[in-house]
Each structure stands twice: as structure tokens, then as C-alpha cells.
Write an enzyme that holds these catalytic residues in place. Structure first.
Site, PDB file in Angstrom:
ATOM      1  N   GLU A 157       0.838  -1.197   0.000  1.00 38.54           N
ATOM      2  CA  GLU A 157       0.000   0.000   0.000  1.00 38.54           C
ATOM      3  C   GLU A 157       0.879   1.256   0.000  1.00 38.54           C
ATOM      4  O   GLU A 157       1.859   1.334   0.747  1.00 38.54           O
ATOM      5  CB  GLU A 157      -0.847  -0.048   1.290  1.00 38.54           C
ATOM      6  N   LYS A 167      -8.934   2.623  -2.277  1.00 34.78           N
ATOM      7  CA  LYS A 167      -9.267   1.969  -0.996  1.00 34.78           C
ATOM      8  C   LYS A 167     -10.663   2.371  -0.536  1.00 34.78           C
ATOM      9  O   LYS A 167     -11.011   3.560  -0.544  1.00 34.78           O
ATOM     10  CB  LYS A 167      -8.226   2.382   0.047  1.00 34.78           C
ATOM     11  N   CYS A 170      -5.539  -3.246   2.396  1.00 32.05           N
ATOM     12  CA  CYS A 170      -5.377  -3.249   3.861  1.00 32.05           C
ATOM     13  C   CYS A 170      -6.694  -3.260   4.653  1.00 32.05           C
ATOM     14  O   CYS A 170      -7.281  -4.305   4.839  1.00 32.05           O
ATOM     15  CB  CYS A 170      -4.500  -2.060   4.259  1.00 32.05           C
ATOM     16  N   SER A 193       0.473  -2.338   6.963  1.00 31.52           N
ATOM     17  CA  SER A 193      -0.196  -2.722   8.202  1.00 31.52           C
ATOM     18  C   SER A 193       0.830  -2.750   9.325  1.00 31.52           C
ATOM     19  O   SER A 193       1.697  -3.615   9.347  1.00 31.52           O
ATOM     20  CB  SER A 193      -0.823  -4.108   7.985  1.00 31.52           C
ATOM     21  N   ASP A 229      17.716   0.494  31.347  1.00 27.27           N
ATOM     22  CA  ASP A 229      17.139   1.098  30.143  1.00 27.27           C
ATOM     23  C   ASP A 229      18.221   1.485  29.136  1.00 27.27           C
ATOM     24  O   ASP A 229      18.120   1.162  27.950  1.00 27.27           O
ATOM     25  CB  ASP A 229      16.307   2.332  30.515  1.00 27.27           C
ATOM     26  N   SER A 230      19.233   2.187  29.609  1.00 29.09           N
ATOM     27  CA  SER A 230      20.273   2.603  28.666  1.00 29.09           C
ATOM     28  C   SER A 230      21.063   1.394  28.177  1.00 29.09           C
ATOM     29  O   SER A 230      21.524   1.376  27.029  1.00 29.09           O
ATOM     30  CB  SER A 230      21.198   3.655  29.278  1.00 29.09           C
ATOM     31  N   GLU A 262       7.824   4.551  32.817  1.00 28.00           N
ATOM     32  CA  GLU A 262       8.127   5.866  33.385  1.00 28.00           C
ATOM     33  C   GLU A 262       7.456   6.970  32.583  1.00 28.00           C
ATOM     34  O   GLU A 262       7.046   7.993  33.140  1.00 28.00           O
ATOM     35  CB  GLU A 262       9.643   6.082  33.526  1.00 28.00           C
ATOM     36  N   LYS A 320       3.935  15.824  29.727  1.00 26.59           N
ATOM     37  CA  LYS A 320       5.288  15.279  29.520  1.00 26.59           C
ATOM     38  C   LYS A 320       5.309  14.319  28.348  1.00 26.59           C
ATOM     39  O   LYS A 320       6.233  14.313  27.552  1.00 26.59           O
ATOM     40  CB  LYS A 320       5.749  14.532  30.778  1.00 26.59           C
TER      41      LYS A 320
END
Lengths: 610, 610
Positions: free
Chosen positions: B61, B133, B169, B196, B362-363, B462, B578
Site C-alpha cells: 500500500e 481503498k 489493507c 499494516s 534502560d540505557s 516511566e 510530559k
């Protein structure tokens, strides 16, 4: 082409006078999510309207939920809380002695087909009817096809002998649909409730539109709109009542809460039809997802409810109020910016704001807006000179603070910058940006320490071309002039100073901030025109490219220099990521940068190739 | 219930064998906006497919435009450039000797009704048919009702005696519509082209869905999907061919470009019908703007075009390829994150990345992802200890760099922090945040000086609860694990280390980073559980509240502690601002925080009141 039966206008009063009705349009300021607070506001304003003798009181679209609620609409508990509040409000209105007035209240609802943007009619302690918005806008700042299922039920209630229909906002901006259907079956008054965002010079469209729909309905239209700021949108109110002949009978002032009360002499048509005679071809050119030309219009399910069959006895009408003077372009934009800023600060629970006073025009105009919006005593200006800051940048900043009477502090950033530059061995653009970022850290630290909201004073032009430092001067929770081109910033400054002089007050903005050449002062002798075309040309080309959706070929065809157009378009195309990271700011156009112009970050399309 | 005439399956080959067709599904990685580049890619892959003898080659698509194009769709010059490229591509395919293959290409188009999401069929140097579509998704990450007008034309082409229909799709994700119509009039093969997006465990839905639609169409379905990352979306490919009986006949691997070529024995139905016999009641529960139940389904305009009436002479088919082994949950998520990160970096023209190595999990996981995505030599880790940083935070960071073999630098921030703290008299939260912000300034300075892209290594948990510093650890252009809950971060770390051990490689993630209690280290002896509930519980409640749309009452009813649920919901409700300022990151769920969960900034709705 009316359907048979009872559509002949009849005067049902014995003395041959048209039936009267006192209507009140409550142009109020709702807060998104504050269902209880918004509901209390509806109660208080209805009480006031009833004290003034109103028989019908109308509130804006989704007044209980606020507007726009965005994905909150999809939270089941939120829609359920809306519905529960409507039922409860109907009872409390009756307990408060307002049960005899018909109160039109916007809210969310939810049923098997989805979430609804609804208007309920409260009377005698009950919800006597609910209309679900039919035309759902899904362009510009609107995403209503994402959230709402469209309604096909069209309730009409007879109030003191008069047939009243209700529609919601976009229903009058698209052809076909409920207004046309009301016209077919017959009503004596249409109430249109709105949360229609302000847009520069929007009233040039709005008044003729309302007049046209009144004619289509064959009845006067009472148009009530939200007022106040909500995130990036600001609502200007501008509620009005327009006669079947298109005459504006009453009008509320813009940008202020207002209860517009007036007496109307209406024609009681004694309508009884409940079927629209022929399916018509629906709206063309509308925003409907399914192209209208593919379908026959669905029949609305029209229900008529009689609350009081008979007209009121004649009474002495209130004297007509004069229509408010229209605002000048600058006055209107200024009021929009003040409203958006004030409500963003207050609705988010802040009591003070801070930002850098650079001595330039953008921060000076933002400071004057703050003084008008929340008062100079809530404004904490900070001058943050670096090694490259000119003497006039400090003195103009101090002059601004003196003129406004706001708090003012000087926090030089040279020492912080020096540590970063020497430790990380920075030069060129990295050194320029670190200055802007040390200012950002300073402002956020003051915010964390003292609770101020940080504002980002960047203008629309620099945002368009990416002339700002991310995490630097773009730091802040709200950007008051984010949608104001630089040339309009200057115009607003001059207008605001002239207004002060008219009133015998000190002009808030230092003359030198208006007249000096703009500069970021991040390296010696830097001026904006080192990096950018002159603002007078830049703003015109930007307006064509962004607001006008004119491409490179169009703009060059209009006579702009090809190299200049290419350069500007390249700047805009590359600045999308910065714009995405920019804080929200009041919109004064509805097609602009930011939320309503959602471009991919990774995007190799260039209107012009380098 | 078939319409009369020619729907009886007939074997039109003289030798009594079903007609053959060699089809190629080109699972490619397009870039948004890069029309010329995407078009060249189509040419190259078609040439390869034709060399392998393919008679039909299908691309995903909007392969010419990329996906999602967002508001680029509304730019007139962009849609026009798409259309021009399709015409030109048809000619270039013929010139390249590919004119005998039917090539299905997705692109944008524009006509009087609006912009279209189209599939053109290219053959013999011409566009022989275009399908627009029909079902336009407008939920989650999709906004197609904003951009596109739905199509109602349904072209069917006869290729080597076989009737081929095309859908796009969402057309297979909604009931009713084109697949059903193709089934009614009769086709021998349906090609479904897709962009998709990947979603965790999406294949559990996708394969049965394709099988169901093949049955509905009464013909096998060839499903080709995009692969690669684009902003927050990642496409996993997973292209497949499914027989009318639901059997998966061939399948491409996930997360890699692939040309899936296979021979099929098809039934030539000799269909001639062009009208769907009865208007059916359309989709229920779909995402259509106008509820289906209100309308009769419009008749599709079905056109049949004969390219070659006769089947191919019999030929020796290619041997069937074995189906790829399905990936484990962790392997699939890891591949999605690697793909999203790699393409964000590369498509935005960066050659290296940098971020803070804190010694935490995480890092460490982000670093391992970088090594897999772009190579350790393109990764510049920076340890930025403050006065409160533990010894192990430095040693674990250094250990991580050693294991990966990436660049590593230590830039203590104590001196910068001291200047801000003493000058601005900071304490408490302000002092905590200034540390994170000095790290942000450091990373951005290194980025400006050396050209690295800064990554933000925050996790979904977080981000959900707002446990991060805006302009501090949230700084960066891309957030690789933004959609990965903390508990899954740990699982991925363990899985990746185990994979390394299986392969006899050094496990990339230090064991200590996995096992130690997580801490922001912004004050002495701080650990995450000072501020947050244990992650094992937090993640479960977050999943219920955000992904499951379960409210306070639901969650308490499920047995979670009421006070805990209240606390978590309050954290989530307040963290929206945030989240809005957070950089983009690869999605592994389609209902999550960020772009697809658009809540107002000013919002007084609280699922739970304090």
C-alpha cells in the site's frame, strides 16, 4: 416543498399578536474534564437567566465535557459520567426553581453505535429530548470522525406554543442534514449550540452562514458559542440571534462570558409533520467520510414533544440591546491571545509565569500579553545576558519591566556557558545553541524552585522556518505567539502601544524593541537577516505555502523570486521535527503549524529539492 | 447467491490442468515522501521478479508515497507527483522489459471527490486499472478519514485467463465492502496490498483474517505488506499467500525485505458478472463514519478488463519454500525495536547516535539495540556522573561499553550543576532536575558538535507515570523503548543475553544492570520505589488502564488494591503534558501513549479524584 398538514403559519394567540419568548444564550467558559465544575456553572447561569425571566436557556456544545476532549471521548467512564451528570443536573435545576425553563445543554453520550456529541433538553426535572450531532467535522483542528457516531434523530419540542429544534455547530457548516430537515417539517425557532474555535476574521463567514441557515429553516436561529481558551484553541463567543430574514437581532461581545437575554416575537406555525417528504441528495463538498453523492440521504427520525401547547400571555418585552461594536483586526487578535494565555495559565493551576526578557520584540509582546491576561504582578521576567548580549538587550529588557511594573531579575549565563564550552570543546552552532539551552535550564530551574509556568515567546515565522533552539528558547509549557507571524507581532506591538496612549497610559512596549533589527545575539553582531529573508517577504511566502497550500510552481508563478521561494520552502520542509517539540500556543488561524498540520518526522518529500 | 452468467467454475485449459500463475510479493521498505527513490525500488524489484519468471508482482500500500504520509496527503503537489510517477513508472517498467508482468503498485491519487489511497495495475507500459481503498481506518494510529475519500470502483483484470481483483489493507479488516463484492461477482485471485503496522502478537489476528477473506472471496488471497520503520510505526512484512481453504501456501519472514515468489495452480472461473445482485447491509461495528445500518450499501462499479484471455501453457513450477519459523514474543519485539531504530536513524540521515550510559537497565538495553541496529561503531555512549552517582553506575556503564565495543566517554556534570545550584539557589526537585538537564545540554552539545542523533532511553512505564525530567532525560530525537514497559525491558535484556550465549558471543548487557534495583540517582540513596509502586504491579495496572480502557471501578473490581489503583491512575492522568513533549519512539502496541492517545493538555477530568 412542505409536507401536508399543519404547516400553514397560524397565529394561535387570541389578541392577534405573535407569541413571545424570552431566550437567554449563556456564552460561558467550560474546562475540559471538569464535569462537576461545568455543571455547577450551568446551574448558576440558568438561575440567573430564570431570574431575568428567560423561558429558554441555551449553553454551548459539550459544555459539560469541555471542548475539545480528544481521546477522553473514548474513555467509557468519562462518557458515562457525562450522561449521569445530565440526568442529575435536570433534577438540580428543578430543585433550584428552574424546572419551567427549557435548558439546552451540550454533553457526551454513549450507546451501541458509539460515542455521541449530544444536546439534551432539560425541563421539569427531566431530560425531555436528546439530539446527537449529525455532521462531524474531521479536518483542521477537528477529529470528530475519530470520536463520535453521527446522529439521525431530530427532536422538536413545543415550548409555549412554539416549535423549537436543536442542532450542533458543524450541522450548520455543511449543506443538507438537520437544518434542511427542520425547514422541511417546520419549526418556529432553531437553537444552534457551538464550540466553534476562533479564527482570524472568522466572523466574516459566521454571520452570513447563520443567516443562511435561518432562511433554510424558515425560522430564526439562536446561536450560542463557547468562550475562553482550551489548550491551543480559543473560543470567541460571538453568540447571536438572527431572524428568518437574516437580520442580526442580538449579539454578545467576543472573548468574554456573557448572558445574552432577549425577547422575541415568533410565529407559531402549529407544525405537525414528522416526515421529510423526499430523500434529498445530501451535502456536496462536505467533510463526510462517505461521499454524499453515493447515497440517498437517510430519513431523520423526527419526534415532536409538547411541553406547553399554548403561547404565553402577552408581557412587556425587554428593551433591545444595541449590538456590540465589531473589533478591529488587531484588537480581535490581541483579545484572542490574551484569552488563550490567561486560560492556559489558570486552567492548568499556575499563578505566575516566567520567561526570558531578551530586549527583543517577541518577549516584549509576550510580556504585554501577560500583563493584560494575568496581571504584571504574576509575571517574573528574567534577563539572561551572555557574552554576546548587547547593551541595549539588557536596557530594553529593564525598560520593559519598568513599563509593565512586573518582577524582573538578571541572571547572567556566561559562567554556565563557559563550563560547557570548555569541557566539551564547543564551537560554531554548538556554542550558539548551548547559550540558548543554559537559558532554558535556568528558566526551568526557576520554575521548579518557585512554581512559575515557563512561556516560550517564539513567533510563528521562526517556528515555520526552524529558527529556534530545541530545548533552548523553545523551552516552556505554552507559547503565546506561536501562531503570530513576525510582521503581525510588530503590528500588534504598535497597536497595543497606541491603545495605551489613547487611554493615557504608559505604552507597555519599549519603542527600541519595536524599531531595532531583530537578533538572536548568539554570536557577535548577529542579526536575523543573516539567516533569513526579510520578514516582510518571508511572511507573505509562508502564508502562501502554509495557509494557502500553494506550491513552488504556484508561488513562482505569482511573481516571487524562484531562489527565494525555494529557500523558504526548504526551510519549512525541514523544520517539522522542531515544530513537533514546540509547546502548545493559541491558534489564531485554523490551518497552521502544529497539531493540525501533522507531518511525518521521517519524510523525504521536499516541495523543492536542493 | 451468485448473479447469473459465467460463474460456473470452468477449466479453460485443454489438458485439464488448472491454470498456473507465478506471483511475486515484494515486501519492501519505502520512505515517506521519497517518490523517486520508492519508484526506483519498485522498478528494481520488479526486474528481479520478472527475471525469476513472475507474471504478477505486488508491492505494498502507498509504496510510492510511503506510509503514513499524514498531512502530506493534503498537499496538492504531492498527490499530483504520485500520479505522475505511476504513469511514468508504467513506461519505465515496459522499457526495462517488464511490460508483460502485471505490477500492482500503491500510491496516492486525487480527483474531484478528494485524495485517494490507490492501487494501480501497470501492464504493457500503461496503467490498466486503478482501485481506490474503500474502508478507511480512523482509529488508533490511523487518520485516513481525515485524508482520503473512499473508492467505489472495483476493477477486475483477466491475466492469463485468471480474474484478479485488488483490495487494500483495511478493506479486509472490516466486514462487507469490496472483498464480499468480489466474492459475489467472482474472481480467481485477490491481491491485498498493505501498510499494516506491527503490533505485538498481531499475527494471531492477521493470519485467520486473511484466511477468512479468502473464503469470502472464494479465491486465494495474496497479501503483501510493507516492512521497515517510519517514525513511530514499524512494519513487519509477514506477507503471505493463503488458499481458499485457509491454508498458508507461502510466507515471507518478518522485519526484512523479501521477494516471495511462488507458483500457484488456480481455478479459472471464467467470471463475467459485473453487478452485485442485491445491495447488502454493510459492515457492522466498523469504523465507517456514517453508521452502516443507516444506509443501503452502494453498488460498487465493477469493471472487467481482459489483458490475456488465455491461460499460460503449462510449465515446471518452482519448488514450494518452507514456511519461516514463527519468532518468540521477545525475538519479535526485539526485531521490531531494532527495525524501528535503524530506520529512524538512517531515514533521517544520521550516521551515529549518542545517549547517556547510566549503568541502568534502560540505557543498557538501548545500547544493545543500537549495536544490533546500526553497529557498535556508530554508538557513542557517555557516562555523565553527578555528585550522587554511585560507583556501580560508572563501572556498569563502562562494562556495557566494553561488552559492546562502542565508543565511550566520561563527562562529569558536577561543575555545571554546581554553578546552576549556587547561582539560582536551587534545592529539592529543582536540584534533582537540573542534573538531568545538564546531561541533556551535554548530549545536545555533543550532537551539535559531532552530528550524532541523541536517543532518549526512557521506557513506557516511566513515560506513563511521568517519572522523567522534561528537557532532561527526555531529551532526544528518538526514544527506542518508549513503548516497552519496564518489566518487558528486563525480559528483553535476559532474552538478548541468552541469545548471545547460545551463539557463543559475549552477552551485551551487564548482569549487574539487570539485577540491581533501578534508581534515577538524583539524590542520595534514591531508588525508583521511593516514588513508584513495584514495577511488577505497576505494569499490570497500567496495562489495564491504558491498553484495556478499564477504569478505576473495573480495576478495583478485578482485585487490585484501591489506594494503589488510585495512585497509579492519578500519576497517568497528570503526565500527559510530559508525554506530549517526549520524542517519537517505535510502537509495539497500537493503543498506547503518544500520538494515538491524544488527550488535551488542559484537562480537569480525573479518572480518580485526589
Amino acid at each position: 416543498m412542505r409536507t401536508g398538514g399543519g404547516t400553514e403559519p397560524v397565529d394561535v394567540r387570541e389578541d392577534g399578536v405573535m407569541p413571545q419568548l424570552r431566550i437567554a444564550l449563556a456564552q460561558v467558559n467550560a474546562s475540559v474534564g471538569d464535569i462537576a465544575g461545568n455543571s455547577s456553572m450551568v446551574l448558576d447561569w440558568t438561575r440567573e437567566a430564570v431570574q431575568q425571566g428567560a423561558h429558554l436557556v441555551a449553553f454551548p456544545e459539550t459544555v459539560l465535557a469541555g471542548y475539545p476532549v480528544e481521546d477522553l471521548a473514548l474513555r467509557k467512564s468519562f462518557a458515562a459520567a457525562n450522561r449521569a451528570e445530565v440526568e442529575s443536573l435536570a433534577q438540580r435545576l428543578q430543585q433550584a426553581g428552574c424546572g419551567d425553563a427549557l435548558v439546552v445543554v451540550g454533553h457526551l453520550d454513549r450507546d451501541d453505535e458509539g460515542v455521541r456529541n449530544s444536546a439534551s433538553l432539560l425541563y421539569d426535572g427531566r431530560v425531555v429530548a436528546t439530539y446527537d450531532k449529525h455532521h462531524l467535522p474531521n479536518y483542521g483542528v477537528f477529529d470528530e470522525a475519530r470520536y463520535f457516531a453521527p446522529g439521525f434523530d431530530l427532536p422538536i419540542v413545543r415550548l409555549h406554543g412554539l416549535d423549537v429544534g436543536v442542532v450542533i455547530c458543524e450541522d450548520i457548516w455543511q449543506n443538507g442534514g438537520p437544518v434542511s430537515a427542520l425547514g422541511e417539517v417546520g419549526v418556529d425557532l432553531v437553537v444552534c449550540i457551538n464550540s466553534s474555535p476562533y479564527e482570524r476574521a472568522k466572523d466574516d463567514q459566521r454571520t452570513p452562514l447563520v443567516a443562511g441557515r435561518a432562511a433554510e429553516a424558515g425560522a430564526p436561529m439562536a446561536y450560542v458559542n463557547m468562550v475562553g481558551g482550551q489548550d491551543e484553541l480559543v473560543f470567541d463567543g460571538d453568540s447571536m440571534v438572527v431572524g428568518t430574514d437574516g437580520q442580526v437581532l442580538a449579539r454578545a461581545p467576543q472573548f468574554t462570558e456573557h448572558l445574552l437575554v432577549l425577547d422575541m416575537d415568533l410565529t407559531a406555525g402549529g407544525h405537525t409533520a414528522t416526515t421529510v417528504p423526499e430523500p434529498e441528495v445530501p451535502a456536496e463538498g462536505g467533510m463526510q467520510f462517505v461521499p454524499a453523492s453515493r447515497f440517498l440521504r437517510p430519513a431523520f427520525d423526527i419526534t415532536r414533544t409538547v411541553l406547553q401547547a399554548d403561547p404565553l400571555p402577552g408581557y412587556e418585552p425587554l428593551p433591545a440591546q444595541p449590538l456590540p461594536e465589531p473589533l478591529s483586526d488587531e484588537a480581535e487578535v490581541w483579545a484572542a491571545l490574551v484569552t488563550g494565555l490567561r486560560d492556559y495559565v489558570q486552567k492548568n493551576g499556575f499563578r505566575s509565569v516566567t520567561f526570558g526578557f531578551s530586549g527583543g520584540i517577541d518577549s516584549a509582546v509576550c510580556a504585554a500579553l501577560c500583563a493584560d491576561a494575568i496581571g504584571a504582578d504574576s509575571l517574573y521576567g528574567v534577563s539572561m545576558p551572555s557574552h554576546y548580549s548587547s547593551e541595549h538587550s539588557r536596557s530594553d529588557a529593564a525598560d520593559l519591566a519598568r513599563r509593565l511594573g512586573c518582577h524582573f531579575d538578571v541572571q547572567p549565563i556566561g559562567d554556565m556557558v563557559d563550563v560547557f564550552v570548555s569541557r566539551l570543546e564547543l564551537s560554531g552552532l554548538a556554542e550558539e545553541n548551548v547559550q540558548a539551552r543554559c537559558r532554558g535550564v535556568t528558566l526551568m530551574a526557576l520554575s521548579n524552585q518557585h512554581g512559575h509556568l515557563v512561556l516560550a515567546p517564539g513567533n510563528k515565522t521562526e517556528l515555520a522556518v526552524g529558527y529556534s533552539t530545541i530545548y533552548g528558547d523553545a523551552v516552556g509549557g505554552f507559547a503565546p505567539i506561536k501562531d503570530v507571524p513576525k510582521t503581525l507581532v510588530w503590528k500588534l506591538a504598535q497597536w497595543r502601544n497606541a491603545e495605551a496612549e489613547k487611554r493615557g497610559e504608559v505604552p507597555p512596549i519599549p519603542e527600541n524593541s519595536i524599531s531595532k533589527p531583530p537578533s538572536a545575539e548568539l554570536r557577535p553582531d548577529q542579526v536575523d537577516t543573516d539567516s533569513l529573508p526579510p520578514y516582510e517577504i518571508l511572511d507573505v511566502v509562508l502564508d502562501g505555502y502554509v495557509e494557502g497550500d500553494r506550491g513552488y510552481a504556484d508561488l513562482v508563478g505569482e511573481g516571487f523570486d524562484a531562489a527565494l521561494v525555494e529557500r523558504i520552502i526548504q526551510l519549512v520542509d525541514r523544520a517539522e521535527y522542531k515544530r513537533r517539540q514546540y509547546p502548545p500556543g493559541t491558534k489564531i488561524t485554523l490551518k497552521a503549524f502544529g497539531r493540525d498540520r501533522r507531518l511525518p518526522v521521517t519524510n523525504r518529500w521536499r516541495e523543492v529539492r536542493p
